[in-house]
Write a protein that holds these residues in place. Structure first.
Motif, PDB file in Angstrom:
ATOM      1  N   HIS A 104     -14.561  18.099 -32.668  1.00  0.00           N
ATOM      2  CA  HIS A 104     -14.822  17.141 -31.600  1.00  0.00           C
ATOM      3  C   HIS A 104     -13.874  17.323 -30.431  1.00  0.00           C
ATOM      4  O   HIS A 104     -12.705  17.652 -30.614  1.00  0.00           O
ATOM      5  CB  HIS A 104     -14.663  15.716 -32.135  1.00  0.00           C
ATOM      6  CG  HIS A 104     -15.609  15.401 -33.251  1.00  0.00           C
ATOM      7  ND1 HIS A 104     -16.905  15.000 -33.023  1.00  0.00           N
ATOM      8  CD2 HIS A 104     -15.467  15.477 -34.590  1.00  0.00           C
ATOM      9  CE1 HIS A 104     -17.510  14.815 -34.195  1.00  0.00           C
ATOM     10  NE2 HIS A 104     -16.663  15.101 -35.160  1.00  0.00           N
ATOM     11  N   PRO A 108     -17.273  14.007 -25.793  1.00  0.00           N
ATOM     12  CA  PRO A 108     -18.282  14.596 -26.693  1.00  0.00           C
ATOM     13  C   PRO A 108     -19.021  15.798 -26.098  1.00  0.00           C
ATOM     14  O   PRO A 108     -19.566  16.606 -26.831  1.00  0.00           O
ATOM     15  CB  PRO A 108     -19.261  13.434 -26.928  1.00  0.00           C
ATOM     16  CG  PRO A 108     -18.530  12.198 -26.538  1.00  0.00           C
ATOM     17  CD  PRO A 108     -17.510  12.576 -25.534  1.00  0.00           C
ATOM     18  N   ASP A 111     -17.843  18.954 -27.693  1.00  0.00           N
ATOM     19  CA  ASP A 111     -17.928  19.165 -29.146  1.00  0.00           C
ATOM     20  C   ASP A 111     -18.379  20.601 -29.448  1.00  0.00           C
ATOM     21  O   ASP A 111     -19.267  21.122 -28.782  1.00  0.00           O
ATOM     22  CB  ASP A 111     -18.945  18.195 -29.771  1.00  0.00           C
ATOM     23  CG  ASP A 111     -18.418  16.764 -29.835  1.00  0.00           C
ATOM     24  OD1 ASP A 111     -17.278  16.537 -29.374  1.00  0.00           O
ATOM     25  OD2 ASP A 111     -19.145  15.887 -30.330  1.00  0.00           O
ATOM     26  N   HIS A 192     -11.465  20.012 -27.466  1.00  0.00           N
ATOM     27  CA  HIS A 192     -10.789  19.967 -28.763  1.00  0.00           C
ATOM     28  C   HIS A 192      -9.435  20.670 -28.640  1.00  0.00           C
ATOM     29  O   HIS A 192      -9.315  21.696 -27.981  1.00  0.00           O
ATOM     30  CB  HIS A 192     -11.642  20.634 -29.843  1.00  0.00           C
ATOM     31  CG  HIS A 192     -11.053  20.483 -31.217  1.00  0.00           C
ATOM     32  ND1 HIS A 192     -11.203  19.335 -31.969  1.00  0.00           N
ATOM     33  CD2 HIS A 192     -10.279  21.316 -31.955  1.00  0.00           C
ATOM     34  CE1 HIS A 192     -10.565  19.478 -33.122  1.00  0.00           C
ATOM     35  NE2 HIS A 192      -9.992  20.665 -33.132  1.00  0.00           N
ATOM     36  N   ARG A 223     -14.167  10.931 -35.177  1.00  0.00           N
ATOM     37  CA  ARG A 223     -14.221  12.056 -34.237  1.00  0.00           C
ATOM     38  C   ARG A 223     -12.827  12.654 -34.062  1.00  0.00           C
ATOM     39  O   ARG A 223     -12.218  12.516 -32.998  1.00  0.00           O
ATOM     40  CB  ARG A 223     -14.752  11.585 -32.872  1.00  0.00           C
ATOM     41  CG  ARG A 223     -16.202  11.113 -32.862  1.00  0.00           C
ATOM     42  CD  ARG A 223     -16.642  10.759 -31.438  1.00  0.00           C
ATOM     43  NE  ARG A 223     -16.319  11.806 -30.479  1.00  0.00           N
ATOM     44  CZ  ARG A 223     -17.074  12.893 -30.285  1.00  0.00           C
ATOM     45  NH1 ARG A 223     -18.200  13.042 -30.927  1.00  0.00           N
ATOM     46  NH2 ARG A 223     -16.712  13.805 -29.430  1.00  0.00           N
ATOM     47  N   PHE A 225     -10.228  14.809 -32.826  1.00  0.00           N
ATOM     48  CA  PHE A 225     -10.286  15.769 -31.710  1.00  0.00           C
ATOM     49  C   PHE A 225      -9.084  16.702 -31.668  1.00  0.00           C
ATOM     50  O   PHE A 225      -8.891  17.442 -30.704  1.00  0.00           O
ATOM     51  CB  PHE A 225     -10.428  15.000 -30.381  1.00  0.00           C
ATOM     52  CG  PHE A 225      -9.444  13.871 -30.235  1.00  0.00           C
ATOM     53  CD1 PHE A 225      -9.819  12.572 -30.580  1.00  0.00           C
ATOM     54  CD2 PHE A 225      -8.156  14.101 -29.787  1.00  0.00           C
ATOM     55  CE1 PHE A 225      -8.910  11.525 -30.475  1.00  0.00           C
ATOM     56  CE2 PHE A 225      -7.245  13.062 -29.677  1.00  0.00           C
ATOM     57  CZ  PHE A 225      -7.616  11.766 -30.026  1.00  0.00           C
TER      58      PHE A 225
END
Lengths: 514, 239
Positions: A104, A108, A111, A192, A223, A225
């Protein structure tokens, strides 16, 4: 007077904006897998070899927790202190490991879907110096450099995630180093982030910080990250005690882990490339066994990163053709095992952006991309066999990676793209050329990728333009980004909250929030 | 025979070392060291001793001078690391014969080194290269591996009584630990008995100086040169 929409203003706006997704010539996660260094029988032989290494040789230096959990899952702890892993338990861990892993972003839109032979590019490294192409010097890297490179990567379309590139040498305390490394990266990009930690307690504290960024632990776990780059193994086949503890805390904290085996062919893995691939994969699978013994199905990226030794000196070589081959072969095994896989490729041994750097990066990274590695780490910015990182080069390398991704995407063959009707029409009744055809207009951006820095002008125009050099242009753009681009995905309130609880070195001023 | 020797009629692989006069034998031993022929080096060493050469002369003339040639060609990119390792191994064969004799005569050995990577650091290729090159130069090397806390260094120093302590670190986070070790040596009052050499990619001369090392060595070849020079100074000072 009423005007139709469009016209010059609209077209200029369109051209200066990023291409719409549907028109882009490349996307994150194009499918590779065209390049297969191993034949089918080679893959079978390497697979047998990997299981045999785990079963017969095993690992030294396992921690008590690792011995306890792995033996409970079927491993054998020998009188010689080695932890051996029978094939059945390794295969079980491989089945438990999640496929279709999502890494993630804080945003988003960033992603990354890791599955099959989908290819992504990432930075990575623990460079201890910044290569400065303006005066051709090397200097010690800092926390500000990390934040700056994260910001640059945030603007680079073809660098899909930001893993820590350098060590913040201006921070002496290891706890402050670990926390600041993570925060500089997370504040600089909404993509990310990958980072690394010296001690497990620092991972715990960093997780607390990431919960604040995410808005709570549940949001973080939904999520995550940030992933942990973890050198859990000291090749050949010895566990790294401190790293295993960091690994455990990450897995328990819902942080995806990159199980990193970073041997060096000829020194810490066999010199024969097939042996190097086998050992690196055996080591990664050993890590996967431990991760799944802690928590079945915990998200893990298998990081078989065998590097190359220059056997004339013993020094590491990142830009050798064998590096491309090793990375590609490891990726081929990753696709065969159907596990999320990352490798390291696209480094150079050159000291600054120059012919050697471009040639080494492009040739090796293309091999890895075509092999279908899910993430190719160290694909941008890394110099001097990983000792240095060059921020300007991230921008130049973005072009190289876009080109590599374009080759990876390949050629789509359909009745339309075969273009028979168009050929017939142009030749028998049309203009005699395709420059103005509807199809050309349609695909001029989706079929072709246009570099930002490479110069394609004629010698005359080039001279008239003041002989532009890609590096000079990249230096100019870097300055402009660092002067004006301050991502705002972390709110002032969150930033304040983190500063009140953690020893953040980066000033608010440096983040454009003076 | 070693594969490094070309299969060429000009070369005679069945040389009777004992039949060679001294100067030719030494020359042949230099070649044998270069080719990493351990048994031949042991044999040559024994022949010279039988001919009445003192052990220290055999060491210097036949072995150390031979390894100097190996070192030069390694530096110049002619020899590869595995070939140097083979040569160093042959040298160790000769040293094993000479060491007890050198001890008997009271001749000063070339030197002894304890070497290890400091706590927290698991990188050891560079350190292993240094060990290998030091052994090649006739030093006795005790390699205590990776991730060593200060106690391990003290223990090894106590047990082996080395002339030189070598420490390495690849990580910037572990570099400062070298100072911890050196400070402990000072505390224990043994710092001055040792030559302390440090190395590792992120280090430099200023760092070496700042933490109180005797020298920073940027690569294995420099480590050998530095160690040799500092040992000579130390021997001189000891009279």
């Amino acid at each position: 007077m009423a005007r139709r929409s469009g016209g010059r203003r609209a077209r200029k706006a369109q051209r200066s904006a990023p291409l719409a997704d549907a028109v882009k010539p490349v996307h994150p996660g194009e499918s590779g897998g065209q390049f297969k260094p191993f034949s089918e029988s080679d893959v079978a032989a390497v697979t047998e070899n990997i299981f045999r290494i785990l079963e017969e040789v095993g690992f030294a230096d396992a921690t008590p927790h690792c011995i306890e959990t792995c033996t409970a899952a079927g491993a054998e702890f020998g009188g010689d202190g080695r932890l051996r892993m029978p094939r059945a338990m390794v295969e079980k861990a491989m089945q438990q490991a999640p496929r279709n892993l999502v890494l993630h972003g804080q945003d988003p839109r960033h992603d990354l879907q890791l599955s099959g032979s989908k290819v992504h590019f990432a930075t990575a490294g623990a460079a201890v110096m910044i290569a400065d192409p303006e005066d051709g010097s090397y200097r010690e890297s800092t926390a500000q450099d990390l934040y700056d490179m994260a910001r640059i990567v945030d603007t680079c379309e073809h660098i899909h995630m930001f893993q820590r590139t350098c060590v913040a040498r201006d921070i002496v305390d290891n706890y402050a180093l670990d926390v600041n490394t993570a925060y500089s990266a997370v504040a600089g990009t909404a993509k990310h982030v990958g980072s690394a930690w010296v001690h497990f307690s620092h991972v715990q504290k960093t997780l607390e910080m990431l919960h604040i960024v995410a808005g709570g632990e549940a949001q973080w776990r939904a999520r995550p990250f940030v992933s942990q780059s973890n050198c859990f193994v000291v090749p050949p086949l010895k566990f790294a005690v401190d790293a295993l503890e960091c690994l455990r805390v990450a897995v328990e904290g819902g942080m995806p882990v990159l199980l990193l085996s970073a041997g060096q062919a000829g020194a810490t893995t066999p010199a024969c490339l097939a042996g190097a691939v086998s050992q690196a994969w055996a080591e990664c699978l050993g890590g996967l066994v431990y991760v799944n013994a802690i928590e079945p199905g915990a998200p893990a990226i298998l990081g078989a990163w065998p590097f190359v030794s220059d056997l004339r000196t013993g020094a590491m070589s990142g830009g050798s053709p064998e590096q491309g081959l090793l990375s590609a072969a490891c990726a081929q095994m990753g696709i065969f095992f159907d596990l999320p896989f990352g490798t390291a490729c696209g480094m150079t041994d050159s000291k600054l952006p120059d012919f050697q750097a471009g040639a080494e990066r492009a040739s090796t990274v293309l091999a890895a991309a075509l092999s279908g590695a899910n993430i190719i780490y160290e694909a941008a910015g890394m110099y001097a066999s990983l000792l240095g990182v060059c921020p300007e080069s991230l921008l130049l390398d973005n072009d190289v990676l876009g080109a590599a991704m374009r080759v990876t995407r390949g050629i789509e063959v359909t009745p339309e793209t075969l273009s028979f009707d168009e050929i017939n029409q142009v030749c028998t009744g049309g203009e005699g050329h395709y420059l103005g055809s509807n199809r050309t207009l349609q695909v001029m951006q989706s079929e072709y990728i246009y570099p930002e820095f490479s110069d394609r002008t004629s010698p005359t125009v080039w001279e008239e333009n003041g002989k532009p050099e890609p590096l000079r242009e990249a230096i100019r753009k870097k300055r402009s980004i660092l002067d004006s681009y301050f991502p705002g995905h972390i709110s002032d309130a969150v930033d304040e909250s983190i500063r009140s609880q953690f020893p953040i070195v980066l000033s608010r001023d440096a983040m454009g929030r003076g | 025979m070693n594969q490094a020797v070309p299969d060429n009629q000009e070369f005679d692989d069945d040389i009777d070392l004992a039949a060679l006069p001294d100067d030719e034998l030494v020359e042949q031993m230099h070649d044998d060291l270069y080719d990493g022929l351990k048994e031949e080096i042991v044999e040559g060493t024994e022949i010279l001793l039988e001919r009445g050469w003192p052990a220290d002369k055999v060491l210097q003339t036949a072995l150390v001078d031979g390894m100097t040639i190996v070192g030069i060609d390694f530096r110049d990119g002619i020899l590869f690391v595995p070939e140097v390792l083979l040569a160093a191994n042959a040298m160790k064969g000769g040293m094993a014969v000479l060491r007890p004799l050198l001890a008997e005569t009271g001749a000063k050995p070339i030197g002894k080194m304890v070497i290890g990577t400091v706590k927290g650091d698991i990188h050891d290729i560079g350190k292993n290269l240094v060990s290998m090159m030091m052994e090649g130069a006739g030093f006795e090397v005790i390699n205590i591996g990776i991730n060593n806390p200060v106690e391990n260094f003290l223990e090894a120093i106590e047990e082996h009584k080395p002339d030189i302590l070598g420490m390495s670190a690849l990580l910037t986070t572990t570099m400062p630990y070298m100072k911890v070790v050196i400070d402990t040596l000072v505390e224990k009052g043994i710092r001055n008995e040792l030559i302390v050499l440090v190395g590792g990619a992120p280090l430099n001369e200023e760092f070496g100086e700042a933490i109180g090392a005797d020298a920073y060595c940027r690569d294995a070849a420099v480590a050998v040169e530095t160690a040799t020079a500092l040992i000579a100074e130390k021997r001189m000072a000891e009279g």
